[in-house]
Motif scaffolding. Structure first.
Motif, mmCIF file in Angstrom:
data_model
loop_
_atom_site.group_PDB
_atom_site.id
_atom_site.type_symbol
_atom_site.label_atom_id
_atom_site.label_comp_id
_atom_site.label_asym_id
_atom_site.label_seq_id
_atom_site.Cartn_x
_atom_site.Cartn_y
_atom_site.Cartn_z
ATOM 1 N N UNK A 1 -44.250 -29.196 -35.838
ATOM 2 C CA UNK A 1 -45.324 -29.197 -36.807
ATOM 3 C C UNK A 1 -45.305 -30.544 -37.530
ATOM 4 N N UNK A 2 -46.443 -31.119 -37.664
ATOM 5 C CA UNK A 2 -46.512 -32.442 -38.290
ATOM 6 C C UNK A 2 -46.483 -32.330 -39.819
ATOM 7 N N UNK A 3 -46.073 -33.417 -40.430
ATOM 8 C CA UNK A 3 -46.033 -33.476 -41.894
ATOM 9 C C UNK A 3 -47.442 -33.278 -42.464
ATOM 10 N N UNK A 4 -48.429 -33.839 -41.784
ATOM 11 C CA UNK A 4 -49.821 -33.723 -42.226
ATOM 12 C C UNK A 4 -50.273 -32.261 -42.222
ATOM 13 N N UNK A 5 -49.904 -31.525 -41.185
ATOM 14 C CA UNK A 5 -50.268 -30.112 -41.093
ATOM 15 C C UNK A 5 -49.576 -29.299 -42.186
ATOM 16 N N UNK A 6 -48.316 -29.620 -42.490
ATOM 17 C CA UNK A 6 -47.609 -28.921 -43.570
ATOM 18 C C UNK A 6 -48.323 -29.123 -44.907
ATOM 19 N N UNK A 7 -48.799 -30.333 -45.151
ATOM 20 C CA UNK A 7 -49.534 -30.623 -46.392
ATOM 21 C C UNK A 7 -50.831 -29.814 -46.439
ATOM 22 N N UNK A 8 -51.530 -29.731 -45.319
ATOM 23 C CA UNK A 8 -52.779 -28.957 -45.246
ATOM 24 C C UNK A 8 -52.522 -27.491 -45.595
ATOM 25 N N UNK A 9 -51.464 -26.915 -45.040
ATOM 26 C CA UNK A 9 -51.158 -25.503 -45.276
ATOM 27 C C UNK A 9 -50.739 -25.276 -46.724
ATOM 28 N N UNK A 10 -49.892 -26.142 -47.267
ATOM 29 C CA UNK A 10 -49.477 -25.998 -48.672
ATOM 30 C C UNK A 10 -50.681 -26.103 -49.599
ATOM 31 N N UNK A 11 -51.573 -27.030 -49.315
ATOM 32 C CA UNK A 11 -52.771 -27.187 -50.142
ATOM 33 C C UNK A 11 -53.643 -25.938 -50.040
ATOM 34 N N UNK A 12 -53.826 -25.424 -48.821
ATOM 35 C CA UNK A 12 -54.618 -24.206 -48.613
ATOM 36 C C UNK A 12 -54.053 -23.049 -49.432
ATOM 37 N N UNK A 13 -52.712 -22.971 -49.498
ATOM 38 C CA UNK A 13 -52.042 -21.881 -50.204
ATOM 39 C C UNK A 13 -51.789 -22.206 -51.678
ATOM 40 N N UNK A 14 -52.447 -23.261 -52.176
ATOM 41 C CA UNK A 14 -52.371 -23.639 -53.586
ATOM 42 C C UNK A 14 -50.944 -23.949 -54.037
ATOM 43 N N UNK A 15 -50.130 -24.456 -53.116
ATOM 44 C CA UNK A 15 -48.741 -24.832 -53.408
ATOM 45 C C UNK A 15 -47.972 -23.679 -54.049
ATOM 46 N N UNK A 16 -48.244 -22.461 -53.577
ATOM 47 C CA UNK A 16 -47.580 -21.254 -54.073
ATOM 48 C C UNK A 16 -46.930 -20.510 -52.909
ATOM 49 N N UNK A 17 -45.784 -19.911 -53.164
ATOM 50 C CA UNK A 17 -45.135 -19.070 -52.156
ATOM 51 C C UNK A 17 -45.985 -17.822 -51.959
ATOM 52 N N UNK A 18 -46.429 -17.609 -50.747
ATOM 53 C CA UNK A 18 -47.303 -16.473 -50.455
ATOM 54 C C UNK A 18 -46.545 -15.149 -50.472
ATOM 55 N N UNK A 19 -45.273 -15.159 -50.116
ATOM 56 C CA UNK A 19 -44.462 -13.942 -50.149
ATOM 57 C C UNK A 19 -44.225 -13.507 -51.596
ATOM 58 N N UNK A 20 -43.867 -14.444 -52.469
ATOM 59 C CA UNK A 20 -43.698 -14.131 -53.900
ATOM 60 C C UNK A 20 -45.010 -13.600 -54.471
ATOM 61 N N UNK A 21 -46.099 -14.239 -54.089
ATOM 62 C CA UNK A 21 -47.424 -13.850 -54.585
ATOM 63 C C UNK A 21 -47.741 -12.405 -54.207
ATOM 64 N N UNK A 22 -47.383 -11.999 -52.981
ATOM 65 C CA UNK A 22 -47.618 -10.617 -52.538
ATOM 66 C C UNK A 22 -46.801 -9.630 -53.374
ATOM 67 N N UNK A 23 -45.684 -10.100 -53.921
ATOM 68 C CA UNK A 23 -44.813 -9.245 -54.732
ATOM 69 C C UNK A 23 -45.090 -9.382 -56.228
ATOM 70 N N UNK A 24 -46.171 -10.088 -56.586
ATOM 71 C CA UNK A 24 -46.561 -10.226 -57.975
ATOM 72 C C UNK A 24 -45.791 -11.278 -58.751
ATOM 73 N N UNK A 25 -45.088 -12.163 -58.034
ATOM 74 C CA UNK A 25 -44.353 -13.255 -58.684
ATOM 75 C C UNK A 25 -45.061 -14.571 -58.381
#
Length: 75
Positions: A1-25
């Motif tokens: 996975x490229x560094x550029x793709x990692x940045x795209x995904x983090x930006x899409x997810x608002x720089x938040x952990x999606x697993x924590x978010x599912x658990x209300x954190x």
């Protein structure tokens, strides 16, 4: 996975952990040191939801990627 793709995904997810978010954190990427992390920085990773070993065709599929904190990734 490229560094550029990692940045795209983090930006899409608002720089938040999606697993924590599912658990209300909320876990966000920061340069601050976390109190619970014993001095470690909170870091986010881009995680493949379906393992690449079993699904190599999903290697660059953005729908197969999630932003997660190190704690969630290690679980």
């Amino acid at each position: 996975m490229s560094k550029k793709l990692r940045v795209v995904i983090k930006k899409r997810d608002n720089y938040e952990c999606q697993e924590c978010k599912r658990k209300g954190r909320l876990s966000i990427e920061t340069n601050e040191y976390s109190e619970s992390g014993k001095g470690k920085k909170i870091q986010l990773l881009v995680h493949q939801i379906k393992e690449l070993e079993l699904h190599p065709d999903l290697a660059f599929d953005e729908d197969n990627m999630d932003t997660v904190c190190v704690d969630c990734h290690n679980k």
